[in-house]
Design an enzyme around this catalytic site. Sequence first.
Site, mmCIF file in Angstrom:
data_model
loop_
_atom_site.group_PDB
_atom_site.id
_atom_site.type_symbol
_atom_site.label_atom_id
_atom_site.label_comp_id
_atom_site.label_asym_id
_atom_site.label_seq_id
_atom_site.Cartn_x
_atom_site.Cartn_y
_atom_site.Cartn_z
ATOM 1 N N ILE A 2 -27.342 43.310 0.956
ATOM 2 C CA ILE A 2 -27.868 44.210 0.667
ATOM 3 C C ILE A 2 -28.860 44.472 1.953
ATOM 4 C CG2 ILE A 2 -30.259 44.887 -0.490
ATOM 5 C CD1 ILE A 2 -29.275 43.077 -2.856
ATOM 6 N N ASN B 14 -36.129 41.004 3.294
ATOM 7 C CA ASN B 14 -34.956 40.576 2.373
ATOM 8 C C ASN B 14 -34.375 39.484 2.531
ATOM 9 O OD1 ASN B 14 -32.636 41.693 1.106
ATOM 10 N ND2 ASN B 14 -31.645 41.437 3.120
ATOM 11 N N TYR C 170 -35.629 29.282 -7.679
ATOM 12 C CA TYR C 170 -35.391 30.596 -7.097
ATOM 13 C C TYR C 170 -36.233 31.809 -7.720
ATOM 14 C CZ TYR C 170 -32.846 35.059 -6.198
ATOM 15 O OH TYR C 170 -32.474 36.184 -5.997
ATOM 16 N N LYS D 134 -39.250 34.279 -6.218
ATOM 17 C CA LYS D 134 -39.362 35.669 -6.558
ATOM 18 C C LYS D 134 -40.430 36.241 -7.265
ATOM 19 C CE LYS D 134 -35.338 36.296 -4.093
ATOM 20 N NZ LYS D 134 -35.547 37.064 -2.609
ATOM 21 N N ILE E 261 -25.707 41.889 -8.216
ATOM 22 C CA ILE E 261 -25.220 42.621 -7.086
ATOM 23 C C ILE E 261 -24.190 41.701 -6.417
ATOM 24 C CG2 ILE E 261 -25.777 43.809 -4.953
ATOM 25 C CD1 ILE E 261 -27.087 44.896 -7.509
ATOM 26 N N THR F 149 -22.959 40.520 -3.527
ATOM 27 C CA THR F 149 -23.181 40.331 -1.980
ATOM 28 C C THR F 149 -22.228 39.162 -1.551
ATOM 29 O OG1 THR F 149 -25.142 38.731 -2.508
ATOM 30 C CG2 THR F 149 -25.399 41.320 -2.421
#
Length: 256
Positions: A27, A96, A159, A163, A192, A194
Amino acid sequence: MTTNEGKVNVGRYSGKNVVITGGGSGIGFATAKLLVDGGASVVITGRSQATLDDALARLGTGAVAVRGDVSSLTDLDSLAERVKGELGTVEALFVNAGIAPLTPFESTTEEAYDQVFAINVKGAFFTVQKLAPLLTDGAGVVLTTSVANVAGILETSVYAASKAALRSLARTFSRELLPRGVRVNALSPGPIDTGILEGSISAEEAAQFKEERVVLNPMHRFGTPEEVAVAAAFLAFDATYTAGAEFTVDGGVTQL
């Protein structure tokens, strides 16, 4: 991005200075590419020099790479000095950088827990603190969160908590920085593609995890980094009456 979209984007971000942590891949890279193609000057960061070198080769002369670890305050001080020298001031900061290991509750170690929070939370907090003096009045700050912070996804407890902390920081940072006109918002990607999963677990585990996510997603697919990049640029530059919000890009999985 289609040819027509590329033509529309040319020059849109001319004169804008941007910093993107974790900008060498996924991203972060897609956002850097969008902005550089639009005329912005972008500093990207990452821990892997090889990844940064590859990113620079694809981004061209509009980008500069600074290798560093966001969990290291020494590295962040060096980043701030480099950004000040390269750009002077910054119109947009995309926080990011992060890691997303699967952490089964029963077997999560203290070391694994500390590493996630050191990079995802401590790193984000001090990235904003160190670069805040360089932000122009009216600048936009975007923090990458995740749909995991509102969904109970197996093996993501550490995780997800990291976040959720970033979601909270988007609000409190906004209160801290709005007197200067600086907007802080969060960008919450869903599934996503990635490549980050393949870098932290086996190919078989990654394939199984992806299959489960696709089945549950209303759009029945993963999103692309380029789709998230458009949202990041919107929050950074166009959402001028939005502060402390979380913008979801997840195929509808947390909404439908």
